[in-house]
Design a protein around this motif. Sequence first.
Motif, PDB file in Angstrom:
ATOM      1  N   UNK A  10       0.844  -1.194   0.000  1.00 44.07           N
ATOM      2  CA  UNK A  10       0.000   0.000   0.000  1.00 44.07           C
ATOM      3  C   UNK A  10       0.880   1.245   0.000  1.00 44.07           C
ATOM      4  N   UNK A  11       0.581   2.165  -0.895  1.00 41.00           N
ATOM      5  CA  UNK A  11       1.273   3.440  -1.003  1.00 41.00           C
ATOM      6  C   UNK A  11       0.213   4.544  -1.117  1.00 41.00           C
ATOM      7  N   UNK A  16       6.639   9.808  -2.620  1.00 42.79           N
ATOM      8  CA  UNK A  16       7.226   9.741  -3.970  1.00 42.79           C
ATOM      9  C   UNK A  16       7.079   8.337  -4.557  1.00 42.79           C
ATOM     10  N   UNK A  17       7.083   8.271  -5.876  1.00 43.57           N
ATOM     11  CA  UNK A  17       7.031   6.977  -6.553  1.00 43.57           C
ATOM     12  C   UNK A  17       8.353   6.262  -6.289  1.00 43.57           C
ATOM     13  N   UNK A  18       8.281   5.006  -5.873  1.00 43.72           N
ATOM     14  CA  UNK A  18       9.484   4.221  -5.593  1.00 43.72           C
ATOM     15  C   UNK A  18       9.503   2.996  -6.497  1.00 43.72           C
ATOM     16  N   UNK A  60      -5.018  12.923  -1.212  1.00 40.02           N
ATOM     17  CA  UNK A  60      -4.119  11.847  -1.604  1.00 40.02           C
ATOM     18  C   UNK A  60      -4.939  10.634  -2.040  1.00 40.02           C
ATOM     19  N   UNK A  61      -4.366   9.857  -2.924  1.00 32.40           N
ATOM     20  CA  UNK A  61      -4.997   8.645  -3.426  1.00 32.40           C
ATOM     21  C   UNK A  61      -4.161   7.462  -2.957  1.00 32.40           C
ATOM     22  N   UNK A  62      -4.821   6.483  -2.355  1.00 29.85           N
ATOM     23  CA  UNK A  62      -4.121   5.251  -1.995  1.00 29.85           C
ATOM     24  C   UNK A  62      -3.997   4.398  -3.238  1.00 29.85           C
ATOM     25  N   UNK A  77      -0.615  -6.494 -10.773  1.00 28.06           N
ATOM     26  CA  UNK A  77      -1.874  -5.806 -10.466  1.00 28.06           C
ATOM     27  C   UNK A  77      -1.553  -4.470  -9.809  1.00 28.06           C
ATOM     28  N   UNK A  78      -2.171  -3.425 -10.320  1.00 28.56           N
ATOM     29  CA  UNK A  78      -2.049  -2.091  -9.733  1.00 28.56           C
ATOM     30  C   UNK A  78      -3.474  -1.577  -9.553  1.00 28.56           C
ATOM     31  N   UNK A  79      -3.769  -1.104  -8.376  1.00 28.27           N
ATOM     32  CA  UNK A  79      -5.116  -0.632  -8.073  1.00 28.27           C
ATOM     33  C   UNK A  79      -5.016   0.672  -7.298  1.00 28.27           C
ATOM     34  N   UNK A  80      -5.990   1.556  -7.483  1.00 28.70           N
ATOM     35  CA  UNK A  80      -6.013   2.791  -6.695  1.00 28.70           C
ATOM     36  C   UNK A  80      -7.441   3.079  -6.266  1.00 28.70           C
ATOM     37  N   UNK A  81      -7.591   4.017  -5.354  1.00 22.24           N
ATOM     38  CA  UNK A  81      -8.933   4.388  -4.898  1.00 22.24           C
ATOM     39  C   UNK A  81      -9.319   5.782  -5.388  1.00 22.24           C
TER      40      UNK A  81
END
Length: 172
Positions: A10-11, A16-18, A60-62, A77-81
């Motif tokens: 979870x980010x 920052x993008x890692x 912010x978006x998780x 798999x990449x998911x966001x809210x």
Amino acid sequence: MWREQYEFIVRNTAEPIDMQAFCEHACEKGGESILKTIYAHASEIISNVYQHAPSGEKHTVKWFYDCRAVGNEFQVAVEDDGVGIFESLMKSYGSELPLETLLQPSNARLTHRGMGLSALLRDLDLKKVSSVIFQSPSGTVKMGGAASDSVPHSIAQGTRVVFTVPLWIRSI
């Protein structure tokens, strides 16, 4: 719940993008031999999370990611809210279009579709990617093979992108 099939990391968009952490995770899960292919598409998808997230500290978006080997394939798999890919495209290009049309390069109204989406669909055509699933609250579009049939038919919020790469593909 579909997320239970994965061990999502979870980010959120305040961080920052890692991509180094993503690459290490993909290698740990068995994707080292195809890392360049995985990285090329995952970095674009993750960049889109940040690019399309509302601005400001309070907005912010998780987002979540995971990778795993599934038989002779490797699934990312990449998911966001956030808002949702189809909701965003329908707002920009019109809600009367079928979801599949919103993703097609031949639609003249969609000339400014993202580079990441174009590259992902190109690699699907070239068989470097075996399947892609796009989901948001408006619906699901599945393209390619059946490796991702376990993905549920709906998502309550945000966007889910799942792509599958054959483990035999040589990263260039």
